[in-house]
Design a protein around this motif. Sequence first.
Motif, PDB file in Angstrom:
ATOM      1  N   SER A  94      13.735 -20.837  19.909  1.00 14.07           N
ATOM      2  CA  SER A  94      14.234 -22.196  20.104  1.00 14.07           C
ATOM      3  C   SER A  94      13.088 -23.156  19.799  1.00 14.07           C
ATOM      4  O   SER A  94      12.008 -23.040  20.385  1.00 14.07           O
ATOM      5  CB  SER A  94      14.691 -22.353  21.555  1.00 14.07           C
ATOM      6  N   VAL A  95      13.325 -24.105  18.876  1.00 15.31           N
ATOM      7  CA  VAL A  95      12.255 -24.960  18.372  1.00 15.31           C
ATOM      8  C   VAL A  95      12.564 -26.434  18.614  1.00 15.31           C
ATOM      9  O   VAL A  95      13.684 -26.891  18.370  1.00 15.31           O
ATOM     10  CB  VAL A  95      12.044 -24.710  16.859  1.00 15.31           C
ATOM     11  N   LEU A  96      11.561 -27.153  19.072  1.00 15.81           N
ATOM     12  CA  LEU A  96      11.614 -28.606  19.219  1.00 15.81           C
ATOM     13  C   LEU A  96      10.757 -29.206  18.109  1.00 15.81           C
ATOM     14  O   LEU A  96       9.611 -28.794  17.924  1.00 15.81           O
ATOM     15  CB  LEU A  96      11.077 -29.023  20.590  1.00 15.81           C
ATOM     16  N   PRO A 140      12.084 -25.235  24.985  1.00 16.21           N
ATOM     17  CA  PRO A 140      11.791 -24.705  23.654  1.00 16.21           C
ATOM     18  C   PRO A 140      10.738 -23.602  23.733  1.00 16.21           C
ATOM     19  O   PRO A 140       9.877 -23.611  24.613  1.00 16.21           O
ATOM     20  CB  PRO A 140      11.253 -25.926  22.901  1.00 16.21           C
ATOM     21  N   ASP A 141      10.815 -22.656  22.801  1.00 10.99           N
ATOM     22  CA  ASP A 141       9.774 -21.631  22.707  1.00 10.99           C
ATOM     23  C   ASP A 141       8.557 -22.195  21.976  1.00 10.99           C
ATOM     24  O   ASP A 141       7.426 -21.907  22.339  1.00 10.99           O
ATOM     25  CB  ASP A 141      10.302 -20.408  21.947  1.00 10.99           C
ATOM     26  N   ILE A 142       8.829 -22.989  20.917  1.00  8.29           N
ATOM     27  CA  ILE A 142       7.769 -23.610  20.121  1.00  8.29           C
ATOM     28  C   ILE A 142       8.109 -25.081  19.914  1.00  8.29           C
ATOM     29  O   ILE A 142       9.278 -25.416  19.703  1.00  8.29           O
ATOM     30  CB  ILE A 142       7.621 -22.932  18.740  1.00  8.29           C
ATOM     31  N   ALA A 143       7.096 -25.939  19.955  1.00  9.15           N
ATOM     32  CA  ALA A 143       7.271 -27.357  19.632  1.00  9.15           C
ATOM     33  C   ALA A 143       6.293 -27.722  18.527  1.00  9.15           C
ATOM     34  O   ALA A 143       5.085 -27.480  18.656  1.00  9.15           O
ATOM     35  CB  ALA A 143       7.018 -28.231  20.859  1.00  9.15           C
ATOM     36  N   PHE A 144       6.824 -28.255  17.431  1.00  9.64           N
ATOM     37  CA  PHE A 144       5.996 -28.784  16.351  1.00  9.64           C
ATOM     38  C   PHE A 144       5.883 -30.279  16.599  1.00  9.64           C
ATOM     39  O   PHE A 144       6.892 -30.988  16.608  1.00  9.64           O
ATOM     40  CB  PHE A 144       6.625 -28.508  14.986  1.00  9.64           C
ATOM     41  N   SER A 151       6.093 -25.345  30.697  1.00 11.80           N
ATOM     42  CA  SER A 151       4.721 -24.824  30.626  1.00 11.80           C
ATOM     43  C   SER A 151       4.548 -23.617  29.698  1.00 11.80           C
ATOM     44  O   SER A 151       3.431 -23.336  29.272  1.00 11.80           O
ATOM     45  CB  SER A 151       4.217 -24.474  32.026  1.00 11.80           C
ATOM     46  N   ASN A 152       5.604 -22.910  29.375  1.00 11.98           N
ATOM     47  CA  ASN A 152       5.480 -21.744  28.502  1.00 11.98           C
ATOM     48  C   ASN A 152       5.667 -22.059  27.019  1.00 11.98           C
ATOM     49  O   ASN A 152       5.578 -21.164  26.180  1.00 11.98           O
ATOM     50  CB  ASN A 152       6.481 -20.657  28.911  1.00 11.98           C
ATOM     51  N   THR A 153       5.933 -23.305  26.688  1.00 14.96           N
ATOM     52  CA  THR A 153       6.158 -23.686  25.291  1.00 14.96           C
ATOM     53  C   THR A 153       4.855 -23.656  24.504  1.00 14.96           C
ATOM     54  O   THR A 153       3.835 -24.182  24.950  1.00 14.96           O
ATOM     55  CB  THR A 153       6.795 -25.097  25.219  1.00 14.96           C
ATOM     56  N   ILE A 154       4.908 -23.056  23.334  1.00 14.80           N
ATOM     57  CA  ILE A 154       3.778 -23.043  22.406  1.00 14.80           C
ATOM     58  C   ILE A 154       3.819 -24.361  21.636  1.00 14.80           C
ATOM     59  O   ILE A 154       4.825 -24.675  20.992  1.00 14.80           O
ATOM     60  CB  ILE A 154       3.885 -21.867  21.417  1.00 14.80           C
ATOM     61  N   ILE A 155       2.746 -25.137  21.701  1.00 17.27           N
ATOM     62  CA  ILE A 155       2.690 -26.446  21.044  1.00 17.27           C
ATOM     63  C   ILE A 155       1.798 -26.347  19.816  1.00 17.27           C
ATOM     64  O   ILE A 155       0.651 -25.903  19.905  1.00 17.27           O
ATOM     65  CB  ILE A 155       2.157 -27.531  22.003  1.00 17.27           C
ATOM     66  N   ALA A 203      -2.764 -27.636  23.289  1.00 15.46           N
ATOM     67  CA  ALA A 203      -1.948 -27.136  22.175  1.00 15.46           C
ATOM     68  C   ALA A 203      -2.564 -25.835  21.645  1.00 15.46           C
ATOM     69  O   ALA A 203      -3.715 -25.524  21.922  1.00 15.46           O
ATOM     70  CB  ALA A 203      -1.854 -28.176  21.068  1.00 15.46           C
ATOM     71  N   HIS A 204      -1.782 -25.099  20.890  1.00 11.47           N
ATOM     72  CA  HIS A 204      -2.197 -23.775  20.438  1.00 11.47           C
ATOM     73  C   HIS A 204      -2.731 -23.734  19.013  1.00 11.47           C
ATOM     74  O   HIS A 204      -3.322 -22.743  18.605  1.00 11.47           O
ATOM     75  CB  HIS A 204      -1.033 -22.802  20.576  1.00 11.47           C
ATOM     76  N   GLY A 205      -2.488 -24.800  18.252  1.00  8.23           N
ATOM     77  CA  GLY A 205      -2.960 -24.800  16.880  1.00  8.23           C
ATOM     78  C   GLY A 205      -2.464 -26.002  16.116  1.00  8.23           C
ATOM     79  O   GLY A 205      -1.841 -26.909  16.680  1.00  8.23           O
TER      80      GLY A 205
END
Length: 148
Positions: free
Chosen positions: A9-11, A53-57, A80-84, A101-103
């Motif tokens: 799931s992506v934001l 979301p699992d990932i947020a761009f 809190s578990n969303t990868i940003i 953020a993660h990257g």
Amino acid sequence: MERPKPPLSVLIVEDEPLLAMDVEMMVEDAGHRVMAEAASLYDVEALDPAHSPDIAFVDMQLALDTTGLQVCSLIQKRWSNTIIIFVTANPKKIPDDFSGAHGVIPKPFSRHGFMTALHYLKESVCTPPPITALPGSFVPSEHLSARW
């Protein structure tokens, strides 16, 4: 923490409509689903907190004088578990601590570059460690200062 399972799931937080649409198409072409698009911090605040979301761009410069750093902070508090992942033309503006953020995926990016980064992120999020080599189109937070 239980690892998410594909499809992710992506934001997408991007104030340029054409770029947001391109990212949405690439996410869906990769087999994932876009849960929402937002152009500003206020749009993200309006999202249902129950849908994580699992990932947020996240772009760095957003509509209505809001920033990706503000969105990053909100996402960390709410989900809190969303990868940003920041998406920006100027990675030097990202703080040294990456604000959690993660990257980053630097702009401009190609379809191939984005898709390769998304595949790598899926492997990282769902079944670490990733099998795929780190693509040049994605810079993890721990590598930013060495690259720019």
